[in-house]
Design an enzyme around this catalytic site. Structure first.
Site, mmCIF file in Angstrom:
data_model
loop_
_atom_site.group_PDB
_atom_site.id
_atom_site.type_symbol
_atom_site.label_atom_id
_atom_site.label_comp_id
_atom_site.label_asym_id
_atom_site.label_seq_id
_atom_site.Cartn_x
_atom_site.Cartn_y
_atom_site.Cartn_z
ATOM 1 C CE1 TYR A 209 -3.989 -1.924 5.268
ATOM 2 C CE2 TYR A 209 -3.452 0.402 5.010
ATOM 3 C CZ TYR A 209 -3.691 -0.850 4.457
ATOM 4 O OH TYR A 209 -3.607 -1.025 3.097
ATOM 5 C CB SER B 201 -0.891 0.004 1.241
ATOM 6 O OG SER B 201 -1.547 1.242 1.411
#
Length: 278
Positions: A146, A133
């Site tokens: 996260y 990501s």
């Protein structure tokens, strides 16, 4: 010669679109996987092979890899796509949820890699494509855990790329920005359940929830999953795949802004974005 492609997490979003895209290529034998393979009927109809695979279950992972190796000798391409976002502040988020997230996003990815590498080394070829990501390079509030999981994927991928290269195994990292899938809904749901409405971070949580909703709706800040699938296809099939693929113009801008301007300026930008909440 047919190349086998094993993709984790294809029940929705990026994984599903990637499986559909790669299944169109006649030289690829695509194995689409999910915890509940009955959810993959459309992928089977499109030509993908369907396997049960839970990246938090050792026996499930081993069975899936063994099934591919039984037919092809080795896994040609592993796409480590399975992952999700557990959102909330560092203080308030329950660590049981954090552990579950790391089991999927980090340890599942690592174990799948360990399972396919012996076969790839024997074959003297292979590809491993890790879906990370832009959140592995920049951090937003209420997403710390996260982001930590995706920073871990960055580190694992960088080490693996060097370690596996002598055996003919190429390793790439996909770094998507905001992608219009169910990821944003999952993040919002975990955020809403991570703290009491009147807690000390209530204003920040509310602001973050609103920011996520607006950003995922924006066609300027976000992109469809097909954009990521295209990058994964290139990493899986190109003669010289890139080491990194930052996906979406907004993600590229944010990553470079953070790198060039440093932490203090980036924090100032966040304070402006979350004005009144911090």
């Amino acid at each position: 010669m047919t190349t086998s492609v094993l993709i984790t997490g294809t029940s929705s979003g990026i994984g599903r679109v990637t499986a559909l895209r790669l299944a169109r290529r006649p030289e690829l034998s695509v194995y689409a996987t999910a915890r509940r393979p009955e959810t993959l009927a459309d992928l089977a109809a499109a030509g993908a092979r369907v396997l049960e695979l839970d990246v938090t279950d050792e026996a499930s992972m081993a069975r899936a890899v063994a099934a591919v190796e039984a037919e092809h000798g080795s896994v040609g391409v592993l796409v480590n796509n399975a992952g999700y976002g557990e959102y909330g502040t560092i203080e308030e988020t329950g660590l049981d949820g954090v552990r579950r997230q790391f089991e999927t996003n980090v340890f599942g990815l690592a174990r799948m890699t360990q399972l396919v590498l012996p076969g790839m080394r024997r074959a003297s070829r292979g590809r491993i494509v890790n879906v990370g990501s832009m959140g592995g390079r920049i951090v937003f509030p209420v997403g710390g855990y996260y982001h930590a999981s995706k920073y871990a994927v960055e580190a694992l991928t960088d080490a693996l790329r060097f370690e596996a290269a002598p055996f003919g195994v190429k390793v790439s990292l996909i770094e998507p920005g905001l992608i219009r899938t169910s990821f944003g809904d999952t993040a919002a749901r975990t955020l809403s359940g991570s703290a009491a409405p009147a807690g000390p971070y209530a204003a920040l949580n509310t602001a973050a929830d609103q920011q996520m909703a607006q950003s995922y709706r924006s066609t300027i800040l976000s992109a469809p999953p097909e954009t990521v699938a295209k990058a994964i296809e290139h990493a899986a099939t190109a003669a010289r795949p890139r080491t990194r693929y930052v996906v979406t113009p907004a993600a590229k801008a944010l990553v470079h802004t953070r790198r060039l301007l440093g932490a203090r300026v980036f924090d100032a930008l966040l304070r402006a974005q979350f004005k009144g909440a911090a």
